[in-house]
Design a protein around this motif. Sequence first.
Motif, PDB file in Angstrom:
ATOM      1  N   THR A  77      32.453  64.249   4.019  1.00 53.55           N
ATOM      2  CA  THR A  77      31.356  65.029   3.757  1.00 53.55           C
ATOM      3  C   THR A  77      31.425  66.091   4.722  1.00 53.55           C
ATOM      4  O   THR A  77      31.917  65.781   6.195  1.00 53.55           O
ATOM      5  CB  THR A  77      30.010  64.519   3.508  1.00 53.55           C
ATOM      6  N   ALA A  78      30.639  67.231   4.751  1.00 51.60           N
ATOM      7  CA  ALA A  78      30.539  68.099   5.635  1.00 51.60           C
ATOM      8  C   ALA A  78      29.695  67.724   6.910  1.00 51.60           C
ATOM      9  O   ALA A  78      28.766  66.817   6.869  1.00 51.60           O
ATOM     10  CB  ALA A  78      29.908  69.481   5.280  1.00 51.60           C
ATOM     11  N   GLY A  79      30.320  67.703   8.042  1.00 53.76           N
ATOM     12  CA  GLY A  79      29.581  67.161   9.321  1.00 53.76           C
ATOM     13  C   GLY A  79      30.089  65.960   9.814  1.00 53.76           C
ATOM     14  O   GLY A  79      29.596  65.317  10.751  1.00 53.76           O
ATOM     15  N   CYS A  80      30.826  65.096   8.866  1.00 59.30           N
ATOM     16  CA  CYS A  80      31.601  63.973   9.321  1.00 59.30           C
ATOM     17  C   CYS A  80      32.670  64.072  10.022  1.00 59.30           C
ATOM     18  O   CYS A  80      33.618  64.658   9.445  1.00 59.30           O
ATOM     19  CB  CYS A  80      31.763  63.207   8.220  1.00 59.30           C
ATOM     20  N   ALA A  81      32.915  64.029  11.033  1.00 64.11           N
ATOM     21  CA  ALA A  81      33.854  64.527  12.017  1.00 64.11           C
ATOM     22  C   ALA A  81      34.656  63.410  12.765  1.00 64.11           C
ATOM     23  O   ALA A  81      35.438  63.619  13.791  1.00 64.11           O
ATOM     24  CB  ALA A  81      33.459  65.247  13.247  1.00 64.11           C
ATOM     25  N   HIS A  82      34.633  62.180  12.442  1.00 62.47           N
ATOM     26  CA  HIS A  82      35.310  60.940  13.066  1.00 62.47           C
ATOM     27  C   HIS A  82      36.863  61.246  12.950  1.00 62.47           C
ATOM     28  O   HIS A  82      37.367  61.111  14.026  1.00 62.47           O
ATOM     29  CB  HIS A  82      35.237  59.840  12.051  1.00 62.47           C
ATOM     30  N   CYS A  83      37.295  61.914  11.798  1.00 59.64           N
ATOM     31  CA  CYS A  83      38.607  62.093  11.851  1.00 59.64           C
ATOM     32  C   CYS A  83      39.200  63.332  12.764  1.00 59.64           C
ATOM     33  O   CYS A  83      40.289  63.433  13.115  1.00 59.64           O
ATOM     34  CB  CYS A  83      39.375  62.376  10.500  1.00 59.64           C
ATOM     35  N   CYS A  84      38.152  63.845  13.443  1.00 59.34           N
ATOM     36  CA  CYS A  84      38.608  65.325  14.167  1.00 59.34           C
ATOM     37  C   CYS A  84      38.702  64.649  15.675  1.00 59.34           C
ATOM     38  O   CYS A  84      38.994  65.621  16.449  1.00 59.34           O
ATOM     39  CB  CYS A  84      37.408  66.217  14.106  1.00 59.34           C
ATOM     40  N   HIS A  85      38.643  63.435  15.757  1.00 63.00           N
ATOM     41  CA  HIS A  85      38.847  62.686  17.230  1.00 63.00           C
ATOM     42  C   HIS A  85      40.180  61.888  17.168  1.00 63.00           C
ATOM     43  O   HIS A  85      40.361  60.905  17.881  1.00 63.00           O
ATOM     44  CB  HIS A  85      37.719  62.017  17.478  1.00 63.00           C
ATOM     45  N   LEU A  86      41.043  62.421  15.958  1.00 66.06           N
ATOM     46  CA  LEU A  86      42.214  61.417  15.838  1.00 66.06           C
ATOM     47  C   LEU A  86      43.219  62.317  16.080  1.00 66.06           C
ATOM     48  O   LEU A  86      43.175  63.710  16.164  1.00 66.06           O
ATOM     49  CB  LEU A  86      42.428  60.798  14.316  1.00 66.06           C
ATOM     50  N   ALA A  87      44.649  62.021  16.324  1.00 69.35           N
ATOM     51  CA  ALA A  87      45.792  62.550  16.343  1.00 69.35           C
ATOM     52  C   ALA A  87      45.682  63.496  15.049  1.00 69.35           C
ATOM     53  O   ALA A  87      45.514  63.290  13.821  1.00 69.35           O
ATOM     54  CB  ALA A  87      47.109  61.899  16.353  1.00 69.35           C
ATOM     55  N   VAL A  88      46.065  65.073  15.166  1.00 68.03           N
ATOM     56  CA  VAL A  88      46.361  65.758  14.070  1.00 68.03           C
ATOM     57  C   VAL A  88      47.738  66.555  14.125  1.00 68.03           C
ATOM     58  O   VAL A  88      47.782  67.369  15.007  1.00 68.03           O
ATOM     59  CB  VAL A  88      45.365  67.022  14.200  1.00 68.03           C
ATOM     60  N   ASP A 139      53.018  56.497  17.004  1.00 66.12           N
ATOM     61  CA  ASP A 139      51.783  55.614  16.986  1.00 66.12           C
ATOM     62  C   ASP A 139      51.125  55.643  18.451  1.00 66.12           C
ATOM     63  O   ASP A 139      50.028  55.781  18.696  1.00 66.12           O
ATOM     64  CB  ASP A 139      52.045  54.275  16.259  1.00 66.12           C
ATOM     65  N   VAL A 140      52.101  55.474  19.520  1.00 69.90           N
ATOM     66  CA  VAL A 140      51.610  55.569  20.833  1.00 69.90           C
ATOM     67  C   VAL A 140      50.946  56.676  21.198  1.00 69.90           C
ATOM     68  O   VAL A 140      49.827  56.710  21.919  1.00 69.90           O
ATOM     69  CB  VAL A 140      52.703  54.902  21.598  1.00 69.90           C
ATOM     70  N   ARG A 141      51.861  57.791  21.139  1.00 71.96           N
ATOM     71  CA  ARG A 141      51.130  59.102  21.048  1.00 71.96           C
ATOM     72  C   ARG A 141      49.803  59.362  20.759  1.00 71.96           C
ATOM     73  O   ARG A 141      48.815  59.920  21.382  1.00 71.96           O
ATOM     74  CB  ARG A 141      52.144  60.246  20.926  1.00 71.96           C
ATOM     75  N   SER A 142      49.479  58.912  19.424  1.00 68.85           N
ATOM     76  CA  SER A 142      48.426  59.044  18.779  1.00 68.85           C
ATOM     77  C   SER A 142      47.188  58.294  19.356  1.00 68.85           C
ATOM     78  O   SER A 142      46.199  58.744  19.275  1.00 68.85           O
ATOM     79  CB  SER A 142      48.598  58.615  17.110  1.00 68.85           C
ATOM     80  N   ARG A 143      47.514  57.156  19.392  1.00 70.90           N
ATOM     81  CA  ARG A 143      46.331  56.267  20.437  1.00 70.90           C
ATOM     82  C   ARG A 143      46.224  56.977  21.537  1.00 70.90           C
ATOM     83  O   ARG A 143      44.733  56.923  21.749  1.00 70.90           O
ATOM     84  CB  ARG A 143      46.953  54.945  20.448  1.00 70.90           C
ATOM     85  N   ALA A 144      46.844  57.749  22.204  1.00 66.96           N
ATOM     86  CA  ALA A 144      46.551  58.349  23.361  1.00 66.96           C
ATOM     87  C   ALA A 144      45.463  59.393  23.233  1.00 66.96           C
ATOM     88  O   ALA A 144      44.541  59.452  24.122  1.00 66.96           O
ATOM     89  CB  ALA A 144      47.750  59.042  24.264  1.00 66.96           C
ATOM     90  N   VAL A 145      45.411  60.118  22.255  1.00 65.73           N
ATOM     91  CA  VAL A 145      44.428  61.069  21.995  1.00 65.73           C
ATOM     92  C   VAL A 145      43.092  60.670  21.244  1.00 65.73           C
ATOM     93  O   VAL A 145      42.269  61.561  20.739  1.00 65.73           O
ATOM     94  CB  VAL A 145      45.142  62.117  21.258  1.00 65.73           C
ATOM     95  N   VAL A 146      43.073  59.427  20.610  1.00 71.01           N
ATOM     96  CA  VAL A 146      42.004  58.958  19.959  1.00 71.01           C
ATOM     97  C   VAL A 146      40.739  59.115  20.793  1.00 71.01           C
ATOM     98  O   VAL A 146      40.733  58.821  22.084  1.00 71.01           O
ATOM     99  CB  VAL A 146      42.246  57.467  19.640  1.00 71.01           C
ATOM    100  N   GLY A 147      39.763  59.754  20.315  1.00 72.92           N
ATOM    101  CA  GLY A 147      38.354  60.127  20.824  1.00 72.92           C
ATOM    102  C   GLY A 147      38.323  61.384  21.562  1.00 72.92           C
ATOM    103  O   GLY A 147      37.228  62.106  21.656  1.00 72.92           O
ATOM    104  N   GLU A 148      39.516  62.159  21.757  1.00 73.45           N
ATOM    105  CA  GLU A 148      39.622  63.667  21.890  1.00 73.45           C
ATOM    106  C   GLU A 148      39.171  64.385  21.058  1.00 73.45           C
ATOM    107  O   GLU A 148      39.749  64.605  19.841  1.00 73.45           O
ATOM    108  CB  GLU A 148      40.821  63.916  22.537  1.00 73.45           C
ATOM    109  N   PRO A 149      38.181  65.312  20.895  1.00 69.38           N
ATOM    110  CA  PRO A 149      37.778  66.208  19.857  1.00 69.38           C
ATOM    111  C   PRO A 149      38.942  67.232  19.611  1.00 69.38           C
ATOM    112  O   PRO A 149      39.639  67.671  20.304  1.00 69.38           O
ATOM    113  CB  PRO A 149      36.579  66.771  20.322  1.00 69.38           C
TER     114      PRO A 149
END
Length: 226
Positions: A77-88, A139-149
């Motif tokens: 839904t709009a405003g749910c931004a959990h995935c915006c703090h994962l690797a993209v 996967d290692v690189r992705s984990r390194a950015v988890v939490g970064e918006p």
Amino acid sequence: METLTERVASRIPQAQERARIKVEQLTASGRATAAVASGQRLHAAAARASSVRQRVMWLQRFVSCAVEPVQVVSACTAGCAHCCHLAVPITDVEAALLANASGRQATRVGTDLSWRVADLIAMARDRPEAMQRLMAEHDVRSRAVVGEPCPFLDRAGGMCTVYDARPTACRTHLNLDDDALLCRLDIGTDVPVPLFDGRQLKAIVLSAQPAAVLADIRAFFPERTP
């Protein structure tokens, strides 16, 4: 009263069953197939595009059309931004589209932080073991950015500031549970979120830009310094 960890543990099998039922219902109803069919004009427009950038733009619209029935039944839904703090993961072509939409300048990403799409396609086809090692590195690189918006997240409102130009990875990242419990970043451990399988759609977009390079969105748009 259940702790967050207990709620998550009890939810996982429920979420997986909900996702299975939703996929079955979408398939049985024909809605998923109809959505892909309705997007064929967009796919055709991509085939006629005069540049790679235009081709990718049309294919992104095709992807959005194809996943529309899935999005309706997803927890997103709009405003749910959990995935915006994962690797993209995005390509430099998608970065150019984002730069055009946002007015920001995309940075050239070094080979130590990126992969050539053509190399990834060849590796997946001819060297599956090497591809598995590469995915482990990813996967290692992705984990390194988890939490970064994400650099395009409006942190105050939790909204995407470039939603219409968002990359393929975002368009296909859909949680098939009924809410965002399993997406929460404060759980403290890896959780198997029942995500839509968008691999085929991602492959369509990637195969249209073999000369592109792939990297995390933050590598193309590093955080601005005051």
